[in-house]
Design an enzyme around this catalytic site. Structure first.
Site, PDB file in Angstrom:
ATOM      1  N   LYS A  67       0.843  -1.207   0.000  1.00 48.69           N
ATOM      2  CA  LYS A  67       0.000   0.000   0.000  1.00 48.69           C
ATOM      3  C   LYS A  67       0.882   1.262   0.000  1.00 48.69           C
ATOM      4  CE  LYS A  67      -2.546  -1.516   3.617  1.00 48.69           C
ATOM      5  NZ  LYS A  67      -2.159  -2.925   3.818  1.00 48.69           N
ATOM      6  N   THR A  68       1.872   1.297   0.869  1.00 55.27           N
ATOM      7  CA  THR A  68       2.765   2.465   0.927  1.00 55.27           C
ATOM      8  C   THR A  68       3.588   2.574  -0.352  1.00 55.27           C
ATOM      9  OG1 THR A  68       2.961   1.993   3.284  1.00 55.27           O
ATOM     10  CG2 THR A  68       4.460   3.640   2.393  1.00 55.27           C
ATOM     11  N   ASP A 107      -1.903   6.475   6.173  1.00 52.66           N
ATOM     12  CA  ASP A 107      -1.920   5.063   6.540  1.00 52.66           C
ATOM     13  C   ASP A 107      -2.932   4.866   7.674  1.00 52.66           C
ATOM     14  OD1 ASP A 107      -1.150   2.461   6.391  1.00 52.66           O
ATOM     15  OD2 ASP A 107       0.788   2.719   7.367  1.00 52.66           O
ATOM     16  N   THR A 153      -6.255  -1.606   6.808  1.00 55.26           N
ATOM     17  CA  THR A 153      -6.348  -3.059   6.922  1.00 55.26           C
ATOM     18  C   THR A 153      -7.791  -3.447   7.242  1.00 55.26           C
ATOM     19  OG1 THR A 153      -5.688  -2.717   9.222  1.00 55.26           O
ATOM     20  CG2 THR A 153      -3.976  -3.463   7.706  1.00 55.26           C
ATOM     21  N   ARG A 155       6.890  -7.664   1.916  1.00 53.71           N
ATOM     22  CA  ARG A 155       7.697  -7.105   3.010  1.00 53.71           C
ATOM     23  C   ARG A 155       8.416  -8.217   3.761  1.00 53.71           C
ATOM     24  NH1 ARG A 155       4.301  -3.936   7.161  1.00 53.71           N
ATOM     25  NH2 ARG A 155       4.190  -2.383   5.518  1.00 53.71           N
TER      26      ARG A 155
END
Ligand code: ADE
Length: 343
Positions: free
Chosen positions: A77-78, A122, A171, A230
């Site tokens: 997402k980032t 976020d 989320t 990640r």
């Protein structure tokens, strides 16, 4: 490393902190992230949608519409917010819902945005309600409304903002209020990555880090990364350390096995917390059904951590089953953890 990757790394945009100060990017963390949609691996439909949105916006010389990404942590997402800013030639300002404590925190950021800049929020579902209300006119009309005085003396003043793009990440899409959700033009779910995409990401990252890794090792690392880039990149670094200190520097399967054993990651990529979660359901609650709060209390963990971080992957691979009466550990989970099954 390819020239392509080098040139993108050299042109990485500055990330701007909430006070609108450029913060230095940690080179290694940032360098494993792709800067362009053409470099992005996996999530093909999301990438295609963004390519069209970016190209159309650039053609019309407008910012792209506000984007909401939802899905488990670590899926990009980032990174996608960073890429949108880069593709649009703007800067990225990063903040989060819980960091925006007062309306003033958000207004300070909004009034410093320039045309084509991207504001990344976020955990947007954790934005306080009073701050969220400033987001509505900012997103819809590129304006902030200041209210002076109270009651019959109340007056409002509208302050114009530059047009910008808000990229929200969550989320828990279900916790977003309808007025906020409806102000996003693009709304995309990020799902766990396919194995072949993870292998591709590992090879790309290994090339950037100048690590030699064979196909077998890349495959087993991918299989043990919970479908998450990640995690893939974090484990690759741990295996690189291990291979450098205990081996010949090359990443092979024995190095993957040994390094992941030290990390507490098992053959299916489950972490200690994943296993404790499952064992709690099996040992304390006879395989369930049991409510999340009871599991959290037994584990002394936050229920939110279990819902956001632990459960999505366990649900995906069928280790846990969620129903209205609670969570149940599946037969697959019992077998994986070595419990004898009754015939
Ligand atoms: N690194 C982390 N996520 C990635 C992705 N989706 N594509 C390429 N490199 C990545």
């Amino acid at each position: 490393m390819s020239d392509d990757i080098l040139s993108h790394r050299a042109s990485v945009q500055g990330i701007v902190a909430p006070g609108n100060q450029e913060i230095d990017q940690v080179p290694e963390i940032q360098s494993l992230r792709p800067d362009c949609l053409s470099e992005y691996i996996g999530q093909a439909k999301v990438v295609d949608t963004l390519k069209i949105a970016v190209e159309a916006a650039l053609f019309r010389q407008e910012p792209i519409e506000h984007v909401l990404f939802h899905g488990p942590p670590g899926l990009g997402k980032t990174t996608l917010a960073h890429i949108i800013a880069h593709e649009m030639g703007g800067r990225l300002t990063v903040t989060s819902g819980p960091a925006l404590e007062k309306g003033g925190d958000l207004i300070g950021i909004l009034t410093h945005l320039e045309e084509t800049d991207v504001l990344f929020v976020d955990e947007i579902h954790r934005t306080p309600k009073a701050v969220e209300e400033f987001l509505y006119p900012a997103m819809e009309d590129f304006a902030v409304d200041f209210i002076f005085d109270k009651g019959i003396h109340a007056r409002s003043h509208r302050y114009r903002l530059n047009r910008f793009t808000l990229v929200g990440a969550t989320t828990r899409v279900g916790l977003l209020s309808a007025p906020l959700r409806d102000r996003f033009g693009l709304f995309r779910n990020l799902d766990f990555y396919r194995l072949e995409d993870l292998v591709h990401i590992i090879k790309r990252s290994a090339a950037i880090l100048s690590v030699t890794i064979n196909d077998e090792a890349a495959q087993s690392l991918a299989e043990r990364s919970r479908g998450t880039p990640r995690i893939v990149n974090r484990l690759l670094k741990r295996v690189r350390d291990y291979a450098q200190v205990r081996g010949d520097g090359k990443v092979d399967n024995p190095a993957v096995e040994a390094a992941l054993e030290l990390e507490g990651i098992d053959s299916m990529g489950l972490t200690r917390l994943d296993r404790s979660y499952l064992k709690t359901i099996i040992d304390y609650y006879h395989c369930g059904p049991v409510g999340i709060e009871a599991i959290a209390a037994t584990l002394q963990e936050e229920a939110d951590t279990l819902v956001d971080v632990v459960e999505p992957y366990l649900l995906k691979i069928g280790m846990v089953i969620r129903s209205s009466s609670g969570r149940k550990a599946s037969e697959k989970a019992c077998r994986h953890l070595g419990y004898a099954m009754q015939e």
